[in-house]
Scaffold this active site. Sequence first.
Site, PDB file in Angstrom:
ATOM      1  N   LYS A 123       0.836  -1.215   0.000  1.00  0.00           N
ATOM      2  CA  LYS A 123       0.000   0.000   0.000  1.00  0.00           C
ATOM      3  C   LYS A 123       0.865   1.257   0.000  1.00  0.00           C
ATOM      4  O   LYS A 123       0.526   2.240  -0.641  1.00  0.00           O
ATOM      5  CB  LYS A 123      -0.959   0.004   1.190  1.00  0.00           C
ATOM      6  CG  LYS A 123      -2.016  -1.086   1.075  1.00  0.00           C
ATOM      7  CD  LYS A 123      -3.416  -0.624   1.416  1.00  0.00           C
ATOM      8  CE  LYS A 123      -4.404  -1.696   0.992  1.00  0.00           C
ATOM      9  NZ  LYS A 123      -5.755  -1.458   1.048  1.00  0.00           N
TER      10      LYS A 123
ATOM     11  N   LYS B 289      -8.192  -6.809 -10.282  1.00  0.00           N
ATOM     12  CA  LYS B 289      -9.473  -6.995  -9.611  1.00  0.00           C
ATOM     13  C   LYS B 289     -10.220  -5.679  -9.465  1.00  0.00           C
ATOM     14  O   LYS B 289      -9.617  -4.623  -9.337  1.00  0.00           O
ATOM     15  CB  LYS B 289      -9.210  -7.678  -8.270  1.00  0.00           C
ATOM     16  CG  LYS B 289      -9.584  -6.961  -7.044  1.00  0.00           C
ATOM     17  CD  LYS B 289      -9.148  -7.722  -5.820  1.00  0.00           C
ATOM     18  CE  LYS B 289      -9.035  -6.765  -4.642  1.00  0.00           C
ATOM     19  NZ  LYS B 289     -10.255  -6.040  -4.343  1.00  0.00           N
TER      20      LYS B 289
ATOM     21  N   LYS C  25     -12.674  -0.919  -4.807  1.00  0.00           N
ATOM     22  CA  LYS C  25     -13.405   0.304  -4.470  1.00  0.00           C
ATOM     23  C   LYS C  25     -12.519   1.533  -4.407  1.00  0.00           C
ATOM     24  O   LYS C  25     -13.004   2.650  -4.497  1.00  0.00           O
ATOM     25  CB  LYS C  25     -14.199   0.127  -3.169  1.00  0.00           C
ATOM     26  CG  LYS C  25     -13.381  -0.139  -1.910  1.00  0.00           C
ATOM     27  CD  LYS C  25     -14.304  -0.176  -0.690  1.00  0.00           C
ATOM     28  CE  LYS C  25     -13.945  -1.250   0.317  1.00  0.00           C
ATOM     29  NZ  LYS C  25     -12.628  -1.135   0.941  1.00  0.00           N
TER      30      LYS C  25
HETATM   31  P1  ATP Z   1      -9.582  -1.439  -1.312  1.00  0.00           P
HETATM   32  O1  ATP Z   1      -9.246  -0.973  -2.696  1.00  0.00           O
HETATM   33  O2  ATP Z   1      -9.876  -0.351  -0.341  1.00  0.00           O
HETATM   34  O3  ATP Z   1      -8.652  -2.492  -0.791  1.00  0.00           O
HETATM   35  P2  ATP Z   1     -11.432  -3.496  -2.051  1.00  0.00           P
HETATM   36  O4  ATP Z   1     -12.521  -3.267  -3.045  1.00  0.00           O
HETATM   37  O5  ATP Z   1     -10.249  -4.310  -2.474  1.00  0.00           O
HETATM   38  O6  ATP Z   1     -11.019  -2.088  -1.506  1.00  0.00           O
HETATM   39  P3  ATP Z   1     -11.473  -4.675   0.556  1.00  0.00           P
HETATM   40  O7  ATP Z   1     -11.845  -3.708   1.641  1.00  0.00           O
HETATM   41  O8  ATP Z   1     -10.044  -5.019   0.357  1.00  0.00           O
HETATM   42  O9  ATP Z   1     -12.116  -4.146  -0.795  1.00  0.00           O
HETATM   43  O10 ATP Z   1     -12.289  -6.015   0.757  1.00  0.00           O
HETATM   44  C1  ATP Z   1     -13.625  -6.029   1.243  1.00  0.00           C
HETATM   45  C2  ATP Z   1     -14.238  -7.380   0.939  1.00  0.00           C
HETATM   46  O11 ATP Z   1     -14.605  -7.461  -0.448  1.00  0.00           O
HETATM   47  C3  ATP Z   1     -13.321  -8.572   1.186  1.00  0.00           C
HETATM   48  O12 ATP Z   1     -14.119  -9.615   1.699  1.00  0.00           O
HETATM   49  C4  ATP Z   1     -12.819  -8.927  -0.203  1.00  0.00           C
HETATM   50  O13 ATP Z   1     -12.478 -10.295  -0.318  1.00  0.00           O
HETATM   51  C5  ATP Z   1     -14.016  -8.583  -1.068  1.00  0.00           C
HETATM   52  N1  ATP Z   1     -13.626  -8.176  -2.411  1.00  0.00           N
HETATM   53  C6  ATP Z   1     -12.934  -7.045  -2.707  1.00  0.00           C
HETATM   54  N2  ATP Z   1     -12.789  -6.908  -4.023  1.00  0.00           N
HETATM   55  C7  ATP Z   1     -13.397  -7.997  -4.593  1.00  0.00           C
HETATM   56  C8  ATP Z   1     -13.591  -8.433  -5.939  1.00  0.00           C
HETATM   57  N3  ATP Z   1     -13.132  -7.733  -6.961  1.00  0.00           N
HETATM   58  N4  ATP Z   1     -14.268  -9.589  -6.155  1.00  0.00           N
HETATM   59  C9  ATP Z   1     -14.733 -10.298  -5.119  1.00  0.00           C
HETATM   60  N5  ATP Z   1     -14.596  -9.954  -3.831  1.00  0.00           N
HETATM   61  C10 ATP Z   1     -13.939  -8.798  -3.553  1.00  0.00           C
HETATM   62 MG    MG Z   2      -8.477  -4.639  -1.028  1.00  0.00          MG
END
Ligand code: ATP
Ligand code: MG
Length: 376
Positions: free
Chosen positions: A119, A240, A243
């Site tokens: 990060k 992937k 958010k």
């Molecule tokens: P950030 O970019 O802030 O890391 P993120 O979208 O990767 O955001 P996380 O907070 O890391 O989200 O993860 C939240 C939940 O969503 C976790 O359970 C993670 O496994 C799931 N998740 C995140 N992105 C995906 C995706 N693209 N497909 C399926 N599950 C996801």
């Molecule tokens: Mg993440």
Amino acid sequence: MSKTVILTGIRANNDLTLGNYFGGILPTVDMARNHAGEYQINMFIPDLHSFTTPIDHTQLYEQTLHNARIFTAAGLPLNNSDIYLYRQSYISAHSELTWILDCFTGFGEMSRMTQFKDKSQHILSQPRMETPPLKPVNGELVWDEDKQIEIENNHIDRVSVGLFNYPVLMAADILLYGAKYIPVGDDQTQHLEFTRNIAERMNNRFGELFDIPEAVKEQHAFFGKDQGLRIMDLLTPTKKMSKSDESGRGVIFLGDNPDEAARKVMGATTDDKAMVRFDRANQPGISNLLEILALLRGVKLNDIAAEFEGKTRYGDFKAVVADAVKNFLVDFQQKLASVDDAVVLAKLEQSERDLTPVANETLLKVQQAVGLRPKA
Ligand code: ATP
Ligand code: MG
């Protein structure tokens, strides 16, 4: 409160995505529904974790409530007394225990955390402000201190001590309630191991303070093997959907205008093979759309793949997926709109009232052990 505790939280740093919904929220809600009764479920909104990386603070409070609404709209039963839904920052023991644990945590130990390395590198790879901090005064350029501070804040200090330190806060989140099972993805397993280590270290030094959460292997055995579900970015289907993506153009957010989301699907990157087929390696874009459609319809991927097998017109196929995404969002946003904010807030406040004494009891044991409070 003698039931074994399962603890889980999702960081509120932006609106949630379709990936978060199918990969995070729905499995969590299912888990809570399936295990409540036999277990206590601590679902928390880690608002203190939200700004380990830069965010828009004018949105944070609302975002926190919004996450609680999203879980409710996704089917989390608020009237179940085994399920607690709370905001981390409302139970101050999280912050207090973190400081104490910090002082027993090695700098080197934290430096080895791969999430921090990833990060912080990502933050530092963002373009920096190159203009020197100068301002014109009486026709001359002079050093502008305010601007210098702005530049520093925007660059070097974007990697905060909070980002470095957050595994310790995560350890506090878990240890305060003696949680045993914590569903974590691969990116968090190192932090779970750290939690076990710091708990054991404190117990060895001061006597039994903490219950130790189960090791990663047992976590996997308890929660079932990770499905490994990954919805990919629509524009760059080899990465992937996330958010915190900078442009958000390949991301379906749960709050997206449904027509706008449908347009994002129509603009999804595909390939030149002119053959709808599930083949992640060679057709990542099409495969991702097949996966999304299967999830939205709640059917097996194989069935969807079979339905479209041999179709050659990507435009027609995308239109089907776009329509499904649009319908899903219309429906979900309706559910979201009908969530009663007063009920959500009452649940949050009740859980916070109920859990504060539990957290404080653990904190007091630690405070006594380290000499901050008299021994009972
Ligand atoms: P950030 O970019 O802030 O890391 P993120 O979208 O990767 O955001 P996380 O907070 O890391 O989200 O993860 C939240 C939940 O969503 C976790 O359970 C993670 O496994 C799931 N998740 C995140 N992105 C995906 C995706 N693209 N497909 C399926 N599950 C996801
Ligand atoms: Mg993440």
